[in-house]
Design an enzyme around this catalytic site. Structure first.
Site, PDB file in Angstrom:
ATOM      1  N   GLU A  97      28.605  20.111   2.730  1.00  0.00           N
ATOM      2  CA  GLU A  97      29.162  21.440   2.431  1.00  0.00           C
ATOM      3  C   GLU A  97      30.574  21.529   3.013  1.00  0.00           C
ATOM      4  O   GLU A  97      30.869  20.910   4.042  1.00  0.00           O
ATOM      5  CB  GLU A  97      28.226  22.505   3.035  1.00  0.00           C
ATOM      6  CG  GLU A  97      28.695  23.931   2.901  1.00  0.00           C
ATOM      7  CD  GLU A  97      28.815  24.409   1.463  1.00  0.00           C
ATOM      8  OE1 GLU A  97      29.580  23.806   0.694  1.00  0.00           O
ATOM      9  OE2 GLU A  97      28.176  25.415   1.110  1.00  0.00           O
ATOM     10  N   ASP A  98      31.408  22.300   2.366  1.00  0.00           N
ATOM     11  CA  ASP A  98      32.787  22.425   2.873  1.00  0.00           C
ATOM     12  C   ASP A  98      32.870  23.387   4.043  1.00  0.00           C
ATOM     13  O   ASP A  98      33.541  23.118   5.031  1.00  0.00           O
ATOM     14  CB  ASP A  98      33.757  22.838   1.752  1.00  0.00           C
ATOM     15  CG  ASP A  98      33.307  24.089   1.020  1.00  0.00           C
ATOM     16  OD1 ASP A  98      32.101  24.236   0.794  1.00  0.00           O
ATOM     17  OD2 ASP A  98      34.152  24.927   0.682  1.00  0.00           O
ATOM     18  N   ASP A 101      29.895  29.664   6.700  1.00  0.00           N
ATOM     19  CA  ASP A 101      30.583  30.909   7.038  1.00  0.00           C
ATOM     20  C   ASP A 101      29.511  31.927   7.467  1.00  0.00           C
ATOM     21  O   ASP A 101      29.010  31.852   8.588  1.00  0.00           O
ATOM     22  CB  ASP A 101      31.364  31.337   5.795  1.00  0.00           C
ATOM     23  CG  ASP A 101      32.372  32.446   6.048  1.00  0.00           C
ATOM     24  OD1 ASP A 101      32.539  32.859   7.190  1.00  0.00           O
ATOM     25  OD2 ASP A 101      32.986  32.923   5.075  1.00  0.00           O
ATOM     26  N   PHE A 150      41.080  33.242   7.126  1.00  0.00           N
ATOM     27  CA  PHE A 150      40.773  32.851   5.746  1.00  0.00           C
ATOM     28  C   PHE A 150      41.498  31.555   5.413  1.00  0.00           C
ATOM     29  O   PHE A 150      42.724  31.506   5.378  1.00  0.00           O
ATOM     30  CB  PHE A 150      41.157  33.952   4.753  1.00  0.00           C
ATOM     31  CG  PHE A 150      40.502  33.728   3.421  1.00  0.00           C
ATOM     32  CD1 PHE A 150      39.209  34.194   3.194  1.00  0.00           C
ATOM     33  CD2 PHE A 150      41.136  33.005   2.431  1.00  0.00           C
ATOM     34  CE1 PHE A 150      38.577  33.953   1.975  1.00  0.00           C
ATOM     35  CE2 PHE A 150      40.511  32.763   1.208  1.00  0.00           C
ATOM     36  CZ  PHE A 150      39.226  33.241   0.986  1.00  0.00           C
ATOM     37  N   ARG A 163      42.534  24.820  -4.191  1.00  0.00           N
ATOM     38  CA  ARG A 163      41.542  23.779  -3.910  1.00  0.00           C
ATOM     39  C   ARG A 163      42.205  22.411  -3.804  1.00  0.00           C
ATOM     40  O   ARG A 163      41.699  21.515  -3.132  1.00  0.00           O
ATOM     41  CB  ARG A 163      40.484  23.724  -5.021  1.00  0.00           C
ATOM     42  CG  ARG A 163      39.577  24.940  -5.109  1.00  0.00           C
ATOM     43  CD  ARG A 163      38.391  24.635  -6.019  1.00  0.00           C
ATOM     44  NE  ARG A 163      37.716  25.826  -6.506  1.00  0.00           N
ATOM     45  CZ  ARG A 163      36.736  26.452  -5.865  1.00  0.00           C
ATOM     46  NH1 ARG A 163      36.335  26.010  -4.699  1.00  0.00           N
ATOM     47  NH2 ARG A 163      36.163  27.515  -6.393  1.00  0.00           N
TER      48      ARG A 163
HETATM   49  C1  PRP Z   1      31.987  29.029  -0.333  1.00  0.00           C
HETATM   50  C2  PRP Z   1      31.777  27.695   0.337  1.00  0.00           C
HETATM   51  C3  PRP Z   1      30.339  27.730   0.755  1.00  0.00           C
HETATM   52  C4  PRP Z   1      30.071  29.194   0.973  1.00  0.00           C
HETATM   53  C5  PRP Z   1      30.007  29.479   2.436  1.00  0.00           C
HETATM   54  O1  PRP Z   1      31.567  28.940  -1.649  1.00  0.00           O
HETATM   55  O2  PRP Z   1      32.048  26.625  -0.548  1.00  0.00           O
HETATM   56  O3  PRP Z   1      29.483  27.243  -0.254  1.00  0.00           O
HETATM   57  O4  PRP Z   1      31.166  29.914   0.404  1.00  0.00           O
HETATM   58  O5  PRP Z   1      29.909  30.861   2.661  1.00  0.00           O
HETATM   59  P1  PRP Z   1      28.658  31.552   3.334  1.00  0.00           P
HETATM   60  O6  PRP Z   1      28.302  30.730   4.560  1.00  0.00           O
HETATM   61  O7  PRP Z   1      29.202  32.897   3.711  1.00  0.00           O
HETATM   62  O8  PRP Z   1      27.558  31.633   2.352  1.00  0.00           O
HETATM   63  P2  PRP Z   1      31.936  30.022  -2.757  1.00  0.00           P
HETATM   64  O9  PRP Z   1      30.808  30.973  -2.918  1.00  0.00           O
HETATM   65  O10 PRP Z   1      33.287  30.604  -2.455  1.00  0.00           O
HETATM   66  O11 PRP Z   1      32.006  29.150  -4.066  1.00  0.00           O
HETATM   67  P3  PRP Z   1      32.887  27.827  -4.340  1.00  0.00           P
HETATM   68  O12 PRP Z   1      32.259  26.734  -3.500  1.00  0.00           O
HETATM   69  O13 PRP Z   1      32.738  27.618  -5.794  1.00  0.00           O
HETATM   70  O14 PRP Z   1      34.306  28.123  -3.908  1.00  0.00           O
END
Ligand code: PRP
Length: 178
Positions: A97-98, A101, A150, A163
């Site tokens: 996972e990236d 949060d 952010f 990205r």
């Molecule tokens: C982002 C990120 C994680 C998630 C983390 O995805 O890539 O998957 O949010 O946030 P959290 O811990 O608050 O759930 P996003 O929903 O922005 O979609 P993306 O990966 O397509 O950018």
């Protein structure tokens, strides 16, 4: 694009070095286990791509597309956009996972994957922002702990932009609040 960035938080070189050490750590445990690397799209496409290329042992790669933010910086409803059409039972799964949060996305995905009875399940996140956590969830491997700002780049977006930056940077506030 670069003028929207307040400062670079992690350079491409720092990220690359950290990924190499994560790969070494994974090798100790998974070298003979043919792990399934689960890439959580879209944000982790670059991290997962770089990570798997540092693994010099057999593994397979699958994808889940999850989204919760839309165009906002505030966490919204979570949507899983594809079926899990791959076999998880008995596999050693490593979620790549990236960013961790609030933890809502990963809590949901870990629950879904656990229900499929993997042999083991570990969470590997490049970035961890613990100050924002709402769900009780901890990553097994963390690339970098970061402050509550952010961030974009290296796969992470704001409104689908940034990205493709090679680094992780803090987005200027006026970009998302103006
Ligand atoms: C982002 C990120 C994680 C998630 C983390 O995805 O890539 O998957 O949010 O946030 P959290 O811990 O608050 O759930 P996003 O929903 O922005 O979609 P993306 O990966 O397509 O950018």
């Amino acid at each position: 694009m670069l003028r929207d960035i307040e400062r670079v938080l992690l350079t491409g070189e720092q990220i690359s070095e950290r990924i190499k050490s994560i790969a070494e750590e994974l090798k100790k445990e998974y070298e003979h286990k043919n792990p399934l690397i689960l890439c959580i799209l879209k944000g982790s496409f670059i991290f997962a791509a770089d990570l798997v290329r540092e693994l010099d042992f057999p593994c397979t790669v699958e994808f889940i597309c999850a989204s919760s933010y839309g165009k906002s910086t505030v966490s919204g409803d979570l949507i899983i956009k594809n079926d899990i059409d791959f076999k998880v039972a008995g596999r050693h799964v490593i979620i790549a996972e990236d960013i961790l949060d609030t933890g809502r996305t990963l809590k949901h995905i870990m629950d879904i994957i656990s229900a499929e009875k993997p042999a083991s399940l570990k969470l590997c996140t490049l970035l961890d922002k613990p100050e924002r956590r709402e769900q009780e969830i901890k990553a097994d491997i963390i690339g970098f702990e970061i402050p509550n700002e952010f961030v974009v780049g290296y796969g992470l977006d704001y409104a689908e932009k940034y990205r493709n930056l090679r680094f992780v940077g803090v987005l200027k506030k006026d970009v998302y609040s103006g």
